[in-house]
Design an enzyme around this catalytic site. Structure first.
Site, PDB file in Angstrom:
ATOM      1  N   ASN A 119     -23.305 -41.116 -23.469  1.00 25.67           N
ATOM      2  CA  ASN A 119     -22.590 -39.911 -23.054  1.00 25.67           C
ATOM      3  C   ASN A 119     -22.458 -40.007 -21.543  1.00 25.67           C
ATOM      4  O   ASN A 119     -23.428 -39.809 -20.817  1.00 25.67           O
ATOM      5  CB  ASN A 119     -23.381 -38.663 -23.468  1.00 25.67           C
ATOM      6  CG  ASN A 119     -22.769 -37.387 -22.911  1.00 25.67           C
ATOM      7  OD1 ASN A 119     -21.674 -37.399 -22.359  1.00 25.67           O
ATOM      8  ND2 ASN A 119     -23.489 -36.274 -23.064  1.00 25.67           N
TER       9      ASN A 119
ATOM     10  N   LYS B 158     -20.886 -38.102 -19.594  1.00 27.07           N
ATOM     11  CA  LYS B 158     -20.808 -36.795 -18.907  1.00 27.07           C
ATOM     12  C   LYS B 158     -19.683 -36.832 -17.862  1.00 27.07           C
ATOM     13  O   LYS B 158     -18.657 -37.459 -18.110  1.00 27.07           O
ATOM     14  CB  LYS B 158     -22.182 -36.435 -18.317  1.00 27.07           C
ATOM     15  CG  LYS B 158     -23.287 -36.537 -19.381  1.00 27.07           C
ATOM     16  CD  LYS B 158     -24.588 -35.942 -18.968  1.00 27.07           C
ATOM     17  CE  LYS B 158     -25.604 -36.123 -20.103  1.00 27.07           C
ATOM     18  NZ  LYS B 158     -26.873 -35.484 -19.821  1.00 27.07           N
TER      19      LYS B 158
ATOM     20  N   HIS C 148     -23.091 -30.147 -27.082  1.00 29.24           N
ATOM     21  CA  HIS C 148     -24.077 -30.647 -26.122  1.00 29.24           C
ATOM     22  C   HIS C 148     -24.714 -29.470 -25.372  1.00 29.24           C
ATOM     23  O   HIS C 148     -24.042 -28.480 -25.074  1.00 29.24           O
ATOM     24  CB  HIS C 148     -23.421 -31.609 -25.134  1.00 29.24           C
ATOM     25  CG  HIS C 148     -24.421 -32.354 -24.329  1.00 29.24           C
ATOM     26  ND1 HIS C 148     -25.009 -31.814 -23.207  1.00 29.24           N
ATOM     27  CD2 HIS C 148     -24.980 -33.572 -24.505  1.00 29.24           C
ATOM     28  CE1 HIS C 148     -25.881 -32.678 -22.726  1.00 29.24           C
ATOM     29  NE2 HIS C 148     -25.889 -33.757 -23.487  1.00 29.24           N
TER      30      HIS C 148
ATOM     31  N   GLU D  33     -25.408 -29.050 -22.392  1.00 30.62           N
ATOM     32  CA  GLU D  33     -24.747 -28.681 -21.127  1.00 30.62           C
ATOM     33  C   GLU D  33     -23.531 -27.794 -21.380  1.00 30.62           C
ATOM     34  O   GLU D  33     -23.219 -26.910 -20.590  1.00 30.62           O
ATOM     35  CB  GLU D  33     -24.369 -29.952 -20.341  1.00 30.62           C
ATOM     36  CG  GLU D  33     -25.617 -30.589 -19.725  1.00 30.62           C
ATOM     37  CD  GLU D  33     -25.562 -32.100 -19.615  1.00 30.62           C
ATOM     38  OE1 GLU D  33     -24.475 -32.691 -19.686  1.00 30.62           O
ATOM     39  OE2 GLU D  33     -26.651 -32.701 -19.457  1.00 30.62           O
TER      40      GLU D  33
ATOM     41  N   GLU E 285     -31.672 -33.388 -29.141  1.00 27.74           N
ATOM     42  CA  GLU E 285     -31.832 -33.545 -27.692  1.00 27.74           C
ATOM     43  C   GLU E 285     -32.625 -32.369 -27.136  1.00 27.74           C
ATOM     44  O   GLU E 285     -32.042 -31.311 -26.830  1.00 27.74           O
ATOM     45  CB  GLU E 285     -30.463 -33.598 -27.002  1.00 27.74           C
ATOM     46  CG  GLU E 285     -29.601 -34.767 -27.434  1.00 27.74           C
ATOM     47  CD  GLU E 285     -28.613 -35.180 -26.341  1.00 27.74           C
ATOM     48  OE1 GLU E 285     -28.670 -36.345 -25.945  1.00 27.74           O
ATOM     49  OE2 GLU E 285     -27.831 -34.341 -25.873  1.00 27.74           O
TER      50      GLU E 285
ATOM     51  N   SER F  23     -33.441 -38.649 -21.677  1.00 28.99           N
ATOM     52  CA  SER F  23     -34.143 -39.649 -20.854  1.00 28.99           C
ATOM     53  C   SER F  23     -34.501 -40.922 -21.610  1.00 28.99           C
ATOM     54  O   SER F  23     -35.498 -41.572 -21.305  1.00 28.99           O
ATOM     55  CB  SER F  23     -35.393 -39.038 -20.194  1.00 28.99           C
ATOM     56  OG  SER F  23     -35.020 -37.948 -19.358  1.00 28.99           O
TER      57      SER F  23
HETATM   58  P1  13P Z   1     -30.115 -38.440 -20.162  1.00 29.49           P
HETATM   59  O1  13P Z   1     -30.227 -39.711 -20.961  1.00 29.49           O
HETATM   60  O2  13P Z   1     -29.477 -38.644 -18.821  1.00 29.49           O
HETATM   61  O3  13P Z   1     -31.396 -37.681 -20.138  1.00 29.49           O
HETATM   62  O4  13P Z   1     -29.062 -37.516 -20.948  1.00 29.49           O
HETATM   63  C1  13P Z   1     -29.238 -37.327 -22.311  1.00 29.49           C
HETATM   64  C2  13P Z   1     -28.058 -36.622 -22.838  1.00 29.49           C
HETATM   65  O5  13P Z   1     -27.803 -35.471 -22.525  1.00 29.49           O
HETATM   66  C3  13P Z   1     -27.161 -37.360 -23.744  1.00 29.49           C
HETATM   67  O6  13P Z   1     -26.237 -36.518 -24.332  1.00 29.49           O
END
Ligand code: 13P
Length: 255
Positions: free
Chosen positions: A13, A15, A99, A101, A171, A217
């Site tokens: 992802n 982002k 997600h 976020e 997640e 992570s």
């Molecule tokens: P990180 O791997 O940067 O923690 O992000 C995880 C994530 O939100 C994948 O959708």
């Protein structure tokens, strides 16, 4: 069905990272590193503006391209939004829905997540549905309830047949972008809670066949240990998916 027969899917992802030129370069760098017949599927979910460049750069490789969100209406006056049909016609095969976020910063609710899941599946996209508890919920001891509720609302109206195009990513919000990865036990337990909720809706057999990823992570160092767990069928990777060598190492750990 068990871990050995379920599809393992390693998805990145990106982002809000990478310009189209950077996307092209990143995929060209990744291609030789993931060449050959592996037993896991590889997906990169990229910003909408990068989709044409990413689809072109990934053509003929194992890498499938996904989007990071989709609107639930087929078309109309929704400034700034992108429909499922638009994604399909651009060569996109996967889409992330729900997600954390999106939930945290853009007002996404369980109900709008459900609408997006249905719109995407009905258009023939494969959905990576994200669920996860925030730290306060974990501390209250209600992780199982939160995951169950998010999963059940998101899948309302989804048929058992459509599950073949669904992946769920557990997640934990406290593990995203923090470097504080869930322990393998916590990841396995969370994924198990998600699978149990799916079993309540569709039965054990359907739940056992479902790919459930862990995200938060995950990196080239901790991936093997997480992916070895019985309920962890892949990863949804943020930061480490931006570096070809790191992402390829996670793919290696999965196969
Ligand atoms: P990180 O791997 O940067 O923690 O992000 C995880 C994530 O939100 C994948 O959708």
């Amino acid at each position: 069905m068990n871990k050995r027969t379920r599809r393992t899917v390693i998805a990145g992802n990106w982002k809000m990272n990478m310009t189209p030129d950077q996307a092209k370069k990143a995929i060209e760098d990744l291609r030789p590193l993931v060449k050959g017949k592996g037993r896991c599927d590889i997906v990169l979910c990229v910003p909408a503006i990068d989709i044409p460049a990413a689809v072109k750069a990934a053509k003929g490789s194992r890498i499938k391209i996904g989007a990071e969100n989709v609107h639930f209406e087929p078309k109309g006056a929704y400034t700034g939004e992108i429909s499922a049909d638009m994604l399909v016609s651009s060569g996109v095969e996967y889409v992330i829905v729900g997600h954390s976020e999106r939930r945290q910063y853009f007002g996404e609710t369980d109900e709008t997540v459900n609408k997006r899941v249905k719109a995407a599946l009905n258009a023939g996209l494969k959905v990576i549905l994200c669920v996860g508890e925030v730290l306060a919920q974990r501390d209250l001891g209600i992780t199982k309830e939160v995951l169950s509720m998010q999963t059940k609302i998101a899948l309302s109206g989804v048929t058992e047949d459509q599950l073949k195009n669904l992946i769920i990513a557990y997640e934990p919000v406290w593990a995203i972008g923090t470097g504080r990865v869930a322990t393998p036990d916590q990841a396995d337990e969370g994924n198990g809670f998600v699978r149990a909720a799916v079993a309540e809706l569709y039965g054990k057999k359907a739940a056992e066949a479902l790919t459930v990823q862990y995200g938060g992570s995950m990196n080239e160092k901790n991936a093997a240990e997480l992916l070895a767990r019985v309920n962890v069928d892949g990863g949804l990777i943020g930061g480490a998916s931006l570096v070809a060598e790191k992402f390829a190492a996670i793919v290696d750990a999965a196969q």
